[in-house]
Scaffold this motif. Structure first.
Motif, mmCIF file in Angstrom:
data_model
loop_
_atom_site.group_PDB
_atom_site.id
_atom_site.type_symbol
_atom_site.label_atom_id
_atom_site.label_comp_id
_atom_site.label_asym_id
_atom_site.label_seq_id
_atom_site.Cartn_x
_atom_site.Cartn_y
_atom_site.Cartn_z
ATOM 1 N N ALA A 1 23.960 -8.026 47.273
ATOM 2 C CA ALA A 1 23.039 -7.118 46.582
ATOM 3 C C ALA A 1 21.786 -7.899 46.206
ATOM 4 N N VAL A 2 20.648 -7.199 46.237
ATOM 5 C CA VAL A 2 19.365 -7.801 45.859
ATOM 6 C C VAL A 2 18.740 -6.928 44.771
ATOM 7 N N TYR A 3 18.445 -7.548 43.620
ATOM 8 C CA TYR A 3 17.882 -6.818 42.486
ATOM 9 C C TYR A 3 16.672 -7.573 41.944
ATOM 10 N N PRO A 4 15.808 -6.883 41.210
ATOM 11 C CA PRO A 4 14.675 -7.565 40.575
ATOM 12 C C PRO A 4 15.166 -8.587 39.544
ATOM 13 N N GLU A 5 14.361 -9.570 39.276
ATOM 14 C CA GLU A 5 14.691 -10.543 38.233
ATOM 15 C C GLU A 5 14.891 -9.822 36.902
ATOM 16 N N HIS A 6 15.781 -10.382 36.099
ATOM 17 C CA HIS A 6 16.128 -9.853 34.765
ATOM 18 C C HIS A 6 16.907 -8.536 34.831
ATOM 19 N N ALA A 7 17.383 -8.160 36.017
ATOM 20 C CA ALA A 7 18.241 -6.972 36.104
ATOM 21 C C ALA A 7 19.542 -7.260 35.358
ATOM 22 N N SER A 8 20.109 -6.211 34.764
ATOM 23 C CA SER A 8 21.346 -6.362 33.992
ATOM 24 C C SER A 8 22.531 -5.806 34.773
ATOM 25 N N TYR A 9 23.718 -6.117 34.280
ATOM 26 C CA TYR A 9 24.916 -5.537 34.891
ATOM 27 C C TYR A 9 24.923 -4.021 34.735
ATOM 28 N N ALA A 10 24.265 -3.519 33.696
ATOM 29 C CA ALA A 10 24.161 -2.065 33.513
ATOM 30 C C ALA A 10 23.392 -1.435 34.669
ATOM 31 N N ASP A 11 22.353 -2.135 35.165
ATOM 32 C CA ASP A 11 21.596 -1.623 36.312
ATOM 33 C C ASP A 11 22.494 -1.528 37.542
ATOM 34 N N ALA A 12 23.272 -2.588 37.782
ATOM 35 C CA ALA A 12 24.171 -2.587 38.936
ATOM 36 C C ALA A 12 25.283 -1.554 38.757
ATOM 37 N N ALA A 13 25.766 -1.402 37.524
ATOM 38 C CA ALA A 13 26.824 -0.427 37.258
ATOM 39 C C ALA A 13 26.336 0.997 37.510
ATOM 40 N N ALA A 14 25.097 1.272 37.143
ATOM 41 C CA ALA A 14 24.541 2.608 37.374
ATOM 42 C C ALA A 14 24.486 2.920 38.867
ATOM 43 N N ASP A 15 24.123 1.921 39.676
ATOM 44 C CA ASP A 15 24.054 2.127 41.118
ATOM 45 C C ASP A 15 25.447 2.239 41.746
ATOM 46 N N ALA A 16 26.437 1.565 41.138
ATOM 47 C CA ALA A 16 27.791 1.558 41.707
ATOM 48 C C ALA A 16 28.666 2.675 41.148
ATOM 49 N N ALA A 17 28.155 3.430 40.202
ATOM 50 C CA ALA A 17 28.977 4.433 39.499
ATOM 51 C C ALA A 17 29.631 5.432 40.443
ATOM 52 N N ALA A 18 28.933 5.780 41.525
ATOM 53 C CA ALA A 18 29.465 6.784 42.453
ATOM 54 C C ALA A 18 30.740 6.302 43.155
ATOM 55 N N GLU A 19 30.963 4.989 43.164
ATOM 56 C CA GLU A 19 32.149 4.437 43.823
ATOM 57 C C GLU A 19 33.395 4.560 42.944
ATOM 58 N N TYR A 20 33.217 4.944 41.683
ATOM 59 C CA TYR A 20 34.331 4.975 40.731
ATOM 60 C C TYR A 20 34.549 6.394 40.220
ATOM 61 N N ASP A 21 35.812 6.725 39.954
ATOM 62 C CA ASP A 21 36.152 8.045 39.438
ATOM 63 C C ASP A 21 35.949 8.150 37.935
ATOM 64 N N VAL A 22 35.887 7.002 37.254
ATOM 65 C CA VAL A 22 35.767 6.968 35.793
ATOM 66 C C VAL A 22 34.645 6.010 35.410
ATOM 67 N N PRO A 23 34.144 6.088 34.174
ATOM 68 C CA PRO A 23 33.022 5.233 33.770
ATOM 69 C C PRO A 23 33.334 3.743 33.847
ATOM 70 N N ILE A 24 32.322 2.977 34.201
ATOM 71 C CA ILE A 24 32.425 1.513 34.206
ATOM 72 C C ILE A 24 32.273 1.012 32.773
ATOM 73 N N ALA A 25 33.121 0.074 32.376
ATOM 74 C CA ALA A 25 33.109 -0.421 30.998
ATOM 75 C C ALA A 25 32.481 -1.810 30.893
ATOM 76 N N LEU A 26 32.900 -2.730 31.758
ATOM 77 C CA LEU A 26 32.500 -4.124 31.648
ATOM 78 C C LEU A 26 32.313 -4.714 33.044
ATOM 79 N N ALA A 27 31.649 -5.850 33.100
ATOM 80 C CA ALA A 27 31.500 -6.573 34.356
ATOM 81 C C ALA A 27 32.372 -7.825 34.337
ATOM 82 N N VAL A 28 32.767 -8.254 35.524
ATOM 83 C CA VAL A 28 33.421 -9.548 35.694
ATOM 84 C C VAL A 28 32.521 -10.358 36.618
ATOM 85 N N ALA A 29 31.926 -11.404 36.086
ATOM 86 C CA ALA A 29 30.987 -12.226 36.851
ATOM 87 C C ALA A 29 31.526 -13.645 36.963
ATOM 88 N N ASP A 30 31.819 -14.061 38.183
ATOM 89 C CA ASP A 30 32.376 -15.394 38.429
ATOM 90 C C ASP A 30 33.607 -15.646 37.568
#
Length: 551
Positions: A11-40
């Motif tokens: 994935a390629v995002y602008p600098e200072h993008a948050s996990y919330a930005d990525a979660a909003a774009d990925a929301a359609a892949e999930y049946d329920v709301p995204i709560a948290l991120a797991v990074a590394d």
């Protein structure tokens, strides 16, 4: 621009993008709301910025940690709405314990009456805030600053909690105009809190939320009256010692009241067991005392202590563990997943158990089996049992309250007891200690001592243990004649000495790492206490060792 891996795709995002930005774009892949991120491999709240090259996945509200974040966030939404509707002068809302799929709250001022109008006003404010998508904002302050803030807010429970805080900084959450301290992660904003309902119950309010398995559905509110009374009794026991929160408890320990706190807690439990024995002795038709409860509730020690109290009433008792009636392991039929279910009723030789108990009831002598867990076979070593008039059989096992276990025995001959460890303390007035955490720590310590299990091994099977309880134990708890609360307000401080080094052994790449880390953080709130003053007949001894009973 930054590049990172999102769900194993670049994935390629602008600098200072948050996990919330990525979660909003990925929301359609999930049946329920995204709560948290797991990074590394590290859990992150969604407001954090994404780092270059990170490997990112998401936890939803249907996952364990995400589900807890949903409930915690919903609780803060409720408290913020209460303050908005009532103002601080009407008193604070206090979280007591879980009830159904929700939390039970009361107000700390008696004059705050729970009316339909009040319920409607709080609900309306919660709905307004939910639709507004208000951010859960987090800021870090020094521990001294946190104590000053909560002193000004009139929250002495948090001030007391931070008195023994070793860490130099504290995270405080803000939701609109409302600020509070929370133990654990929060959602990004209120927009994900789409499912909640308030119900009047007893003297307070039940905040109802979805079950983890069905995040969009609130189960029917059908609280257990007996369990509710047992939880209230546990709180009253803690109040008698002025230790309703962890801060209160730690203050008592600092003052040097360890011995007295232990003795009073044990005396309250012993008094409850003695009262139970007196009730059983008064019922002349009772022949069988059936005891059941979830894992690590202290069933075995409780059964032995009850036998002692029954003997003090002039009764002869015989203890039987239903584990000795397990079928031979090679006779177990695997479930749909191919695994053997040792907690199903089918794992017990119900027919043999009923034949034996019926014979005892008829005055006959039976051969008592013993189950060899190493070979997986039931054996007979010559031990026999017979019970004369006025003698009782105290029968303990997870299926004790299931009528299917003792189908041939007359109902009037049975006295049923449900035992569970219902934690009396909360971290503070808005952060509860889940009952399951106390039992899990008990099991980690006992498994290491008696089975040689690592904390990682115990944590790995805990979800399946809980699933077995939901299926085989909890559905029958309301059939109990009495409930017994085996939790002790000092026990987590006692277990800390044993559990901490075991949890530190869990490595970062272990699937149990997040849970081990959470439990370590939880244990940090408590001042550890010495265990040499714990009586040898204490339920705590079943887990740490040094008890006087044969277990």
């Amino acid at each position: 621009m930054i590049r990172f891996m999102l769900n194993e795709k670049e994935a390629v995002y602008p600098e200072h993008a948050s996990y919330a930005d990525a979660a909003a774009d990925a929301a359609a892949e999930y049946d329920v709301p995204i709560a948290l991120a797991v990074a590394d491999g590290r859990l992150r709240e969604l407001y954090h910025e994404i780092k270059e090259g990170a490997k990112v996945t998401f936890e939803t509200v249907a996952d364990g940690i995400g589900y807890d974040a949903y409930r915690r966030s919903c609780s803060m939404l409720y408290l913020a709405a209460c303050e908005k509707v009532l103002g601080q002068e009407m008193g604070r809302s206090v979280l007591h314990f879980s009830i159904g799929c929700g939390y039970y709250f009361t107000f700390n001022k008696k004059e705050t009456e729970v009316t339909d109008e009040l319920l409607a006003s709080i609900t309306e404010e919660m709905q307004r805030m939910q639709k507004a998508g208000i951010r859960f904002e987090k800021r870090s302050v020094s521990t001294d600053e946190a104590r000053r803030i909560f002193t000004e807010k009139g929250m002495p429970d948090k001030v007391a909690l931070f008195r023994t805080r070793i860490a130099s900084r504290v995270n405080i959450y803000r939701l609109g105009d409302y600020e509070d301290y929370y133990y654990g992660y929060m959602l990004y904003d209120t927009s994900a809190l789409t499912c909640f309902r308030l119900e009047k119950y007893q003297d307070g309010i039940a905040l109802l939320m979805p079950a983890k398995k069905k995040p969009g559905v609130i189960p029917a509110f059908d609280p257990s009256e007996k369990l509710f009374r047992a939880q209230l009794q546990g709180e009253s026991w803690a109040e008698k010692q002025n230790i309703g929160t962890v801060g209160d408890f730690n203050a008592r320990m600092i003052a040097g009241d360890v011995r007295q706190t232990v003795l009073v807690a044990e005396a309250l439990q012993e008094g409850a067991i003695a009262q139970m024995a007196a009730t059983i002795a008064s019922r002349k038709n009772v022949k069988f005392v059936m005891i059941a409860g979830p894992s690590s509730s202290g069933k075995t020690t409780f059964s032995q202590r009850l036998c002692v109290q029954l003997q003090a009433q002039g009764l002869v008792t015989h203890y039987i563990g239903t584990d000795n009636y397990f079928v031979n392991r090679d006779q177990l039929i695997p479930g749909p997943d191919g695994k053997l279910d040792f907690e199903a009723l089918e794992a017990v030789d119900v027919e043999q158990f009923n034949r034996d108990m019926t014979d005892v009831l008829a005055g006959k002598t039976i051969r008592l089996p013993k189950y060899d867990f190493l070979t997986g076979k039931r054996v007979y070593d010559g031990e026999t049992l017979s019970a004369g008039d006025g003698e009782l059989l105290v029968i303990e096992g997870i299926h004790g309250l299931n009528a299917g276990l003792s189908y041939s025995l007359p109902d009037e001959s049975k006295f049923r007891i449900y035992i569970s460890a219902l934690t009396q303390l909360n971290i503070d007035e808005h952060n509860r200690i889940p009952t399951t955490d106390g039992r899990l720590l008990r099991r980690i310590v006992r498994d290491a001592r008696t089975r040689g299990y690592s904390a990682s091994q115990t944590l790995a099977i805990w979800d399946s243990v809980r699933a077995g309880e939901e299926k085989n134990i909890f559905p029958y708890q309301e059939s109990a004649d009495v409930f017994f609360n085996s939790a002790l307000p000092y026990e987590i401080a006692a277990l800390k000495t044993y559990a901490q080094p075991l949890l530190f052994q869990v490595e970062r790449d272990d699937p149990a790492w997040y849970e081990a880390k959470r439990l370590l953080k939880f244990l940090d709130y408590f001042i550890a206490i010495p265990t040499d003053g714990i009586p040898t007949n204490s339920i705590v001894r079943e887990f740490i060792g040094g008890g006087c009973f044969r277990l």
